[in-house]
Design an enzyme around this catalytic site. Structure first.
Site, PDB file in Angstrom:
ATOM      1  N   GLY A 105      10.033   1.610   0.130  1.00 54.56           N
ATOM      2  CA  GLY A 105       9.307   0.776   1.086  1.00 54.56           C
ATOM      3  C   GLY A 105       9.937  -0.594   1.252  1.00 54.56           C
ATOM      4  O   GLY A 105       9.238  -1.590   1.423  1.00 54.56           O
ATOM      5  N   ALA A 106      11.270  -0.662   1.210  1.00 55.66           N
ATOM      6  CA  ALA A 106      11.960  -1.973   1.240  1.00 55.66           C
ATOM      7  C   ALA A 106      12.329  -2.430   2.645  1.00 55.66           C
ATOM      8  O   ALA A 106      13.016  -3.435   2.799  1.00 55.66           O
ATOM      9  CB  ALA A 106      13.213  -1.918   0.372  1.00 55.66           C
ATOM     10  N   ILE A 126       6.588  -6.737   1.027  1.00 51.48           N
ATOM     11  CA  ILE A 126       6.845  -7.096  -0.369  1.00 51.48           C
ATOM     12  C   ILE A 126       8.151  -6.476  -0.868  1.00 51.48           C
ATOM     13  O   ILE A 126       8.940  -7.129  -1.554  1.00 51.48           O
ATOM     14  CB  ILE A 126       5.646  -6.682  -1.244  1.00 51.48           C
ATOM     15  CG1 ILE A 126       4.417  -7.541  -0.878  1.00 51.48           C
ATOM     16  CG2 ILE A 126       5.963  -6.806  -2.731  1.00 51.48           C
ATOM     17  CD1 ILE A 126       3.076  -6.963  -1.313  1.00 51.48           C
ATOM     18  N   TYR A 163      -8.545   4.834  -2.317  1.00 47.81           N
ATOM     19  CA  TYR A 163      -7.421   3.895  -2.457  1.00 47.81           C
ATOM     20  C   TYR A 163      -7.290   3.421  -3.906  1.00 47.81           C
ATOM     21  O   TYR A 163      -6.195   3.408  -4.472  1.00 47.81           O
ATOM     22  CB  TYR A 163      -7.608   2.686  -1.525  1.00 47.81           C
ATOM     23  CG  TYR A 163      -6.544   1.627  -1.710  1.00 47.81           C
ATOM     24  CD1 TYR A 163      -5.221   1.888  -1.362  1.00 47.81           C
ATOM     25  CD2 TYR A 163      -6.853   0.374  -2.250  1.00 47.81           C
ATOM     26  CE1 TYR A 163      -4.234   0.915  -1.537  1.00 47.81           C
ATOM     27  CE2 TYR A 163      -5.875  -0.593  -2.431  1.00 47.81           C
ATOM     28  CZ  TYR A 163      -4.560  -0.320  -2.073  1.00 47.81           C
ATOM     29  OH  TYR A 163      -3.588  -1.277  -2.251  1.00 47.81           O
ATOM     30  N   LYS A 171      -4.062   3.826  -6.428  1.00 47.69           N
ATOM     31  CA  LYS A 171      -3.324   2.704  -7.018  1.00 47.69           C
ATOM     32  C   LYS A 171      -3.405   2.739  -8.553  1.00 47.69           C
ATOM     33  O   LYS A 171      -2.437   2.419  -9.238  1.00 47.69           O
ATOM     34  CB  LYS A 171      -3.835   1.362  -6.485  1.00 47.69           C
ATOM     35  CG  LYS A 171      -3.529   1.117  -5.013  1.00 47.69           C
ATOM     36  CD  LYS A 171      -2.049   1.205  -4.639  1.00 47.69           C
ATOM     37  CE  LYS A 171      -1.228   0.025  -5.092  1.00 47.69           C
ATOM     38  NZ  LYS A 171       0.145   0.035  -4.486  1.00 47.69           N
TER      39      LYS A 171
END
Length: 270
Positions: free
Chosen positions: A22-23, A27, A173, A177
């Protein structure tokens, strides 16, 4: 942050290879750019190859920014729901850079919805990306991490707090996580002495495109910049591999490291 006039040896992540899921934005990209300033190699393992209708950035625009910051970039199309795509990217990373030193499990899906309001496909997405994706990416990288001098896995996930208030408004969610956090719990112990495994979580909301989507107009005034997580991640990833099994809150760590002014991280200072 050290002045750029310092000799090359002070750049702690110079020559290190970071595999970041997810780069392409948010973040993940902020952590990538911080490491790139040291001259690190960044594997951008994300799924946005074509521009998204509402979210900025692709793996290729992120690669340009990383190279401009002083790093080397390898953009790889990776949807962490597809194990073969993860494996292919890991193989490509090792072929290109000779190994993997750091894995950042940042890719996440989010739906802050109650049990009856959460569509099954959203539940599946969160479990697949957050828990299964983190687990499988770690599994694919671990044989290579074990060969590194100072290997780290860093999951962007919260401390394990079983107070029901963290579950009641978005049960699926939170479960997903905490699944990432349980990977930290288990793998830190399993690979103790070999690979450091830690979790990092923000003290308060971080301003990203995802946050704009969730919070609507004006939400950014309540947020901090992604820089705070990038700086905290950098502190963790430059520690020895004996620093493991920790659930870290960005602000708490940075205070311990001597940071006093947190207004620099605020979108709206004060």
């Amino acid at each position: 942050s050290l002045p750029s006039t310092f000799p090359f040896t002070f750049r702690k992540l110079a020559g290190c290879t970071l595999f970041i899921t997810g780069a392409s934005r948010g973040i993940g990209k902020a952590i990538a750019l911080k490491a790139a300033k040291d001259g690190a190699n960044i594997v951008i393992a994300a799924k946005t190859a074509e521009p998204h209708p509402t979210l900025p950035g692709t793996i290729y625009t992120a690669a340009e920014e990383i190279e401009a910051a002083g790093g080397k970039a390898l953009p790889c199309i990776v949807n962490v729901r597809e194990e073969q795509q993860i494996i292919n990217a890991v193989e490509k990373a090792v072929k290109t850079f000779g190994g993997i030193d750091i894995l950042v499990n940042n890719a996440s899906a989010i739906s802050l919805t109650g049990t009856l309001e959460t569509a099954t496909k959203k539940v599946n997405l969160m479990m697949d990306v957050n828990v299964r994706g983190t687990y499988l990416t770690s599994k694919a990288c671990l044989p290579h991490l074990r060969k590194s001098k100072n290997p780290h896995i860093l999951n962007l996930s919260p401390p394990m707090n079983l107070n029901p208030m963290w579950f009641k408004n978005h049960c699926a969610y939170t479960i997903s996580k905490y699944g990432m956090s349980m990977c930290v719990l288990g793998m830190a112990e399993e690979f103790r002495g070999e690979v450091a495994v830690n979790a990092l979580w923000p003290k308060t909301a971080i301003h990203t495109a995802a946050m704009d989507m969730l919070g609507g107009a004006g939400i950014e005034k309540q947020c901090r910049k992604t820089d705070i997580l990038a700086d905290a991640a950098y502190c963790i990833l430059t520690k020895p591999k004996t620093f493991t099994g920790n659930f870290i809150i960005d602000e708490v760590l940075l205070r311990q490291e001597g940071v006093k002014d947190f207004d620099v991280y605020a979108i709206a200072p004060g």
